[in-house]
Design a protein around this motif. Structure first.
Motif, PDB file in Angstrom:
ATOM      1  N   LYS A   2     -14.743  -2.509   4.785  1.00  0.00           N
ATOM      2  CA  LYS A   2     -13.537  -1.753   5.143  1.00  0.00           C
ATOM      3  C   LYS A   2     -12.485  -2.785   5.620  1.00  0.00           C
ATOM      4  O   LYS A   2     -12.542  -3.827   6.246  1.00  0.00           O
ATOM      5  CB  LYS A   2     -14.242  -1.146   6.706  1.00  0.00           C
ATOM      6  CG  LYS A   2     -15.184  -0.123   6.490  1.00  0.00           C
ATOM      7  CD  LYS A   2     -15.680   0.629   7.437  1.00  0.00           C
ATOM      8  CE  LYS A   2     -16.736   1.481   7.099  1.00  0.00           C
ATOM      9  NZ  LYS A   2     -17.236   2.269   8.513  1.00  0.00           N
ATOM     10  N   LYS A   4     -10.439  -2.228   8.173  1.00  0.00           N
ATOM     11  CA  LYS A   4     -10.517  -2.319   9.703  1.00  0.00           C
ATOM     12  C   LYS A   4     -11.031  -3.690  10.062  1.00  0.00           C
ATOM     13  O   LYS A   4     -10.494  -4.564  10.948  1.00  0.00           O
ATOM     14  CB  LYS A   4     -10.881  -1.098  10.263  1.00  0.00           C
ATOM     15  CG  LYS A   4     -10.866  -1.305  11.875  1.00  0.00           C
ATOM     16  CD  LYS A   4     -11.423  -0.127  12.520  1.00  0.00           C
ATOM     17  CE  LYS A   4     -13.129  -0.051  12.448  1.00  0.00           C
ATOM     18  NZ  LYS A   4     -13.530   1.374  13.151  1.00  0.00           N
ATOM     19  N   SER A   5     -12.280  -4.121   9.507  1.00  0.00           N
ATOM     20  CA  SER A   5     -12.974  -4.877   9.888  1.00  0.00           C
ATOM     21  C   SER A   5     -12.222  -6.423   9.479  1.00  0.00           C
ATOM     22  O   SER A   5     -12.677  -7.542  10.015  1.00  0.00           O
ATOM     23  CB  SER A   5     -14.307  -5.103   9.356  1.00  0.00           C
ATOM     24  OG  SER A   5     -14.117  -5.229   7.750  1.00  0.00           O
ATOM     25  N   ILE A   7      -8.984  -6.939   9.943  1.00  0.00           N
ATOM     26  CA  ILE A   7      -7.738  -7.282  10.695  1.00  0.00           C
ATOM     27  C   ILE A   7      -7.965  -8.141  11.595  1.00  0.00           C
ATOM     28  O   ILE A   7      -7.162  -9.280  11.615  1.00  0.00           O
ATOM     29  CB  ILE A   7      -7.518  -6.022  11.404  1.00  0.00           C
ATOM     30  CG1 ILE A   7      -7.057  -4.832  10.407  1.00  0.00           C
ATOM     31  CG2 ILE A   7      -6.290  -6.094  12.632  1.00  0.00           C
ATOM     32  CD1 ILE A   7      -6.860  -3.463  11.153  1.00  0.00           C
ATOM     33  N   LEU A  55     -11.242  -2.717  18.130  1.00  0.00           N
ATOM     34  CA  LEU A  55     -11.664  -1.925  16.929  1.00  0.00           C
ATOM     35  C   LEU A  55     -13.009  -1.925  16.865  1.00  0.00           C
ATOM     36  O   LEU A  55     -13.624  -1.225  15.692  1.00  0.00           O
ATOM     37  CB  LEU A  55     -11.097  -2.735  15.712  1.00  0.00           C
ATOM     38  CG  LEU A  55      -9.557  -2.895  15.599  1.00  0.00           C
ATOM     39  CD1 LEU A  55      -9.260  -3.592  14.259  1.00  0.00           C
ATOM     40  CD2 LEU A  55      -9.031  -1.479  15.414  1.00  0.00           C
TER      41      LEU A  55
END
Length: 243
Positions: A2, A4-5, A7, A55
């Motif tokens: 992903k 998001k992971s 960032i 997150l």
């Protein structure tokens, strides 16, 4: 995988980039630019963990990457600072510093880099350091070395010669090489809520640091680290944060 992971990992890589850029600036005697790259590296080092928590993403890969970035920004960099200051100090006219080459006189400065590697490897396996540190964290060691670099570059109060003195640099190298791997407990900067109780040492240190910054300005950083060490030696934390 992903996005998001990734960032926090991207922020960690910015830390690494700034550390590499700081080394280039140090070798080129552009010490003010090196300071700002290190300042940015410190913020990125703080931000990657903060963003990961916000997150709700965490991984062993990210932790290892963070240590690798820290090894450059807060391990290799202080060693290069000590090496460069000792090398410049050999010149009869420090204001016209020679190009950096190999020097046995300056080589002991790299001991801090070696002991930083030992500390980071130890920290990765040490389950005790969840609230406070055991030994000095690598960013603290880097703040001290960076402070000496600023004193030389800006010459506040006419102290530049002291930042080149082997009688200052060699003892600092030995002291921090030991402190990086010592078992002495050191308080972290994690604030426990917004109250006095439980934060007494951190608040007192913060006040003293602000006073030193106001009075000594760009020469304050080594003295701030000195106050931090004295507080921990006199009144060490009872419990044993991230390095």
């Amino acid at each position: 995988m992903k996005l998001k992971s990734q960032i926090p990992n991207a922020i960690t890589l910015l830390n690494l980039f700034c550390g590499c850029a700081a080394i280039i600036c140090i070798l080129d005697h552009r010490f003010i630019a090196a300071f700002w790259f290190l300042f940015a590296a410190g913020w990125f080092d703080f931000a990657d963990g903060l963003v990961a928590r916000l997150l709700n993403v965490s991984s062993e890969h990210g932790k290892e990457l963070d240590s690798l970035a820290d090894m450059v920004s807060f391990g290799a960099v202080p060693g290069m600072i000590y090496y460069t200051l000792l090398f410049i100090g050999q010149d009869a006219a420090p204001a016209s510093a020679p190009d950096i080459t190999w020097s046995w006189y300056a080589a002991p400065g790299l001991l801090v880099t070696l002991f930083s590697a030992l500390r980071l490897a130890k920290f990765n396996l040490d389950t005790r350091q969840t609230e406070n540190f055991m030994g000095v964290a690598t960013p603290t060691s880097t703040v001290f070395a960076t402070g000496l670099m600023l004193i030389y570059a800006l010459d506040p109060f006419g102290w530049a010669a002291w930042a080149l003195s082997p009688f200052v640099l060699y003892p600092a190298i030995v002291a921090f090489s030991y402190l990086l791997i010592s078992e002495h407990p050191m308080f972290s900067f994690k604030i426990k809520g917004m109250k006095w109780e439980g934060n007494e040492t951190r608040i007192i240190f913060a006040v003293l640091a602000i006073v030193l910054l106001a009075t000594l300005q760009t020469a304050a950083f080594p003295f701030i680290v000195g106050v931090y060490l004295i507080i921990n030696l006199v009144s060490p934390p009872t419990a044993s944060a991230e390095a």
